[in-house]
Motif scaffolding. Sequence first.
Motif, mmCIF file in Angstrom:
data_model
loop_
_atom_site.group_PDB
_atom_site.id
_atom_site.type_symbol
_atom_site.label_atom_id
_atom_site.label_comp_id
_atom_site.label_asym_id
_atom_site.label_seq_id
_atom_site.Cartn_x
_atom_site.Cartn_y
_atom_site.Cartn_z
ATOM 1 N N GLN A 98 1.057 -1.241 0.347
ATOM 2 C CA GLN A 98 -0.328 0.177 0.120
ATOM 3 C C GLN A 98 0.991 1.186 0.328
ATOM 4 O O GLN A 98 0.540 2.175 -0.950
ATOM 5 N N ARG A 99 2.112 1.357 0.723
ATOM 6 C CA ARG A 99 3.040 2.028 0.838
ATOM 7 C C ARG A 99 3.420 3.076 -0.503
ATOM 8 O O ARG A 99 3.981 3.878 -1.422
ATOM 9 N N LYS A 100 4.155 1.543 -1.020
ATOM 10 C CA LYS A 100 4.218 1.664 -2.376
ATOM 11 C C LYS A 100 3.231 1.810 -3.516
ATOM 12 O O LYS A 100 3.905 2.148 -4.424
ATOM 13 N N LYS A 101 2.187 1.772 -2.943
ATOM 14 C CA LYS A 101 0.492 2.538 -4.659
ATOM 15 C C LYS A 101 1.192 0.590 -5.731
ATOM 16 O O LYS A 101 0.928 0.919 -6.313
ATOM 17 N N TRP A 102 1.677 -0.290 -4.589
ATOM 18 C CA TRP A 102 1.087 -1.562 -5.534
ATOM 19 C C TRP A 102 -0.135 -2.205 -5.683
ATOM 20 O O TRP A 102 -0.460 -1.946 -5.262
ATOM 21 N N PRO A 103 -0.056 -3.104 -6.925
ATOM 22 C CA PRO A 103 -1.424 -3.178 -6.982
ATOM 23 C C PRO A 103 -2.037 -4.421 -6.673
ATOM 24 O O PRO A 103 -2.317 -4.799 -6.906
ATOM 25 N N LEU A 104 -1.313 -4.530 -5.188
ATOM 26 C CA LEU A 104 -2.425 -5.996 -4.419
ATOM 27 C C LEU A 104 -2.965 -6.212 -4.522
ATOM 28 O O LEU A 104 -4.094 -4.972 -4.141
ATOM 29 N N GLU A 105 -3.475 -6.999 -4.756
ATOM 30 C CA GLU A 105 -5.665 -6.741 -4.821
ATOM 31 C C GLU A 105 -5.090 -7.999 -3.297
ATOM 32 O O GLU A 105 -7.012 -7.960 -2.450
ATOM 33 N N GLY A 106 -4.557 -8.393 -2.980
ATOM 34 C CA GLY A 106 -4.439 -9.737 -1.798
ATOM 35 C C GLY A 106 -3.824 -10.419 -1.604
ATOM 36 O O GLY A 106 -3.059 -10.272 -2.313
ATOM 37 N N ILE A 107 -4.528 -11.243 -0.413
ATOM 38 C CA ILE A 107 -3.035 -12.149 0.085
ATOM 39 C C ILE A 107 -3.276 -13.856 0.693
ATOM 40 O O ILE A 107 -4.305 -13.909 1.055
ATOM 41 N N SER A 108 -3.062 -14.316 0.153
ATOM 42 C CA SER A 108 -3.403 -16.074 0.420
ATOM 43 C C SER A 108 -1.887 -16.953 1.243
ATOM 44 O O SER A 108 -0.919 -16.728 0.564
ATOM 45 N N VAL A 109 -2.311 -16.968 2.187
ATOM 46 C CA VAL A 109 -1.175 -17.802 2.966
ATOM 47 C C VAL A 109 -2.321 -19.030 3.412
ATOM 48 O O VAL A 109 -3.064 -18.797 3.945
ATOM 49 N N THR A 110 -0.365 -19.747 3.525
ATOM 50 C CA THR A 110 -1.081 -20.934 3.311
ATOM 51 C C THR A 110 0.388 -21.541 4.761
ATOM 52 O O THR A 110 1.105 -21.506 4.281
ATOM 53 N N VAL A 111 -0.307 -21.687 6.260
ATOM 54 C CA VAL A 111 1.304 -22.411 7.537
ATOM 55 C C VAL A 111 0.958 -24.190 7.489
ATOM 56 O O VAL A 111 -0.201 -24.382 7.896
ATOM 57 N N ASN A 112 1.458 -24.535 6.961
ATOM 58 C CA ASN A 112 1.965 -25.605 7.171
ATOM 59 C C ASN A 112 2.803 -25.862 8.396
ATOM 60 O O ASN A 112 4.174 -25.778 7.859
ATOM 61 N N ARG A 113 2.196 -26.458 9.020
ATOM 62 C CA ARG A 113 3.096 -26.651 10.459
ATOM 63 C C ARG A 113 4.121 -28.745 10.553
ATOM 64 O O ARG A 113 3.165 -29.713 10.206
ATOM 65 N N ASP A 114 4.709 -29.019 11.328
ATOM 66 C CA ASP A 114 5.631 -30.116 11.202
ATOM 67 C C ASP A 114 6.038 -29.914 13.039
ATOM 68 O O ASP A 114 6.789 -29.353 12.705
ATOM 69 N N ASP A 115 5.199 -30.619 13.447
ATOM 70 C CA ASP A 115 4.995 -30.597 15.476
ATOM 71 C C ASP A 115 6.333 -32.033 15.046
ATOM 72 O O ASP A 115 5.662 -32.600 16.898
ATOM 73 N N SER A 116 5.835 -32.640 14.457
ATOM 74 C CA SER A 116 6.884 -34.300 14.977
ATOM 75 C C SER A 116 7.885 -33.885 15.830
ATOM 76 O O SER A 116 8.776 -35.264 16.469
ATOM 77 N N GLU A 117 9.143 -33.022 15.724
ATOM 78 C CA GLU A 117 9.783 -33.188 16.724
ATOM 79 C C GLU A 117 10.117 -31.819 17.646
ATOM 80 O O GLU A 117 11.128 -31.698 17.485
ATOM 81 N N GLU A 118 8.908 -31.446 17.864
ATOM 82 C CA GLU A 118 8.142 -30.612 18.961
ATOM 83 C C GLU A 118 8.780 -31.293 20.601
ATOM 84 O O GLU A 118 9.161 -30.329 20.697
ATOM 85 N N GLN A 119 8.608 -32.761 20.605
ATOM 86 C CA GLN A 119 8.882 -32.867 22.036
ATOM 87 C C GLN A 119 10.463 -32.860 22.188
ATOM 88 O O GLN A 119 11.569 -32.228 22.938
ATOM 89 N N LYS A 120 11.393 -32.752 20.577
ATOM 90 C CA LYS A 120 12.859 -32.347 20.684
ATOM 91 C C LYS A 120 13.174 -30.842 20.814
ATOM 92 O O LYS A 120 14.388 -30.790 20.670
ATOM 93 N N GLY A 121 12.330 -30.091 20.828
ATOM 94 C CA GLY A 121 12.746 -28.536 20.708
ATOM 95 C C GLY A 121 12.532 -27.113 19.595
ATOM 96 O O GLY A 121 12.810 -26.967 19.446
ATOM 97 N N ILE A 122 11.495 -28.912 18.166
ATOM 98 C CA ILE A 122 11.973 -28.320 16.636
ATOM 99 C C ILE A 122 10.448 -28.187 16.434
ATOM 100 O O ILE A 122 9.866 -29.038 16.266
ATOM 101 N N TYR A 123 10.196 -27.311 16.250
ATOM 102 C CA TYR A 123 8.611 -26.958 15.591
ATOM 103 C C TYR A 123 8.530 -26.462 14.297
ATOM 104 O O TYR A 123 9.451 -25.158 14.368
#
Length: 140
Positions: A65-90
Motif C-alpha cells: 500500500q505504501r509503495k502503491k503496488w497493485p496488490l489485490e489480496g494475499i493468500s497464506v498457507t501455514v504448514n505445521r510440522d510438529d513431529s519433533e516438538e518434544q525435541k524442541g523443533i517446531y
Amino acid sequence: MKQTIQIVSERNRIFRQQVQIEGFEDLYVDVPKAYGGEGSAPDPHDFFDLSLGACKAITAQMYAQRKKWPLEGISVTVNRDDSEEQKGIYRLEVVMTFHGIEDAEQRARLEEISHKCPIHRLMTSATVEVTTRSADVVEA
C-alpha cells in the motif's frame, strides 16, 4: 503497550476455553478430540501458527500500500510440522500468494518484507520471558 487477555474455562471439566479480549467476542480455544477436547475451536498451536501467517500478510499489505503496488489480496498457507516438538523443533512453512502482483521482483520484496513482521521477529529472534503465578480464588 500492555494488553490483558483473560482465559476462562467455559464448561466444568471440559477443555474449551473462552478468550476475553477487550472489544472482541466469541473467541474460543479448545483441544482436539484426540486429546480429550471437543474440537470445537482452534487449539493453542493453531493460534500460534495463524498469528504468524496473519502478521506476515498484514505486513506485506501495508508495504504494498505504501509503495502503491497493485496488490489485490494475499493468500497464506501455514504448514505445521510438529513431529519433533518434544525435541524442541517446531517447523512452520509459510506459503504466500500475492494476488495482482505480476512482477517477480515485487513478489520477492513482499516475501522479504514479510520476514520483518513483529510475530516473525518475536518467534525467531526475541527472548520471551514467561512468568506464571497462581492467584487466590475470590468468591463473589
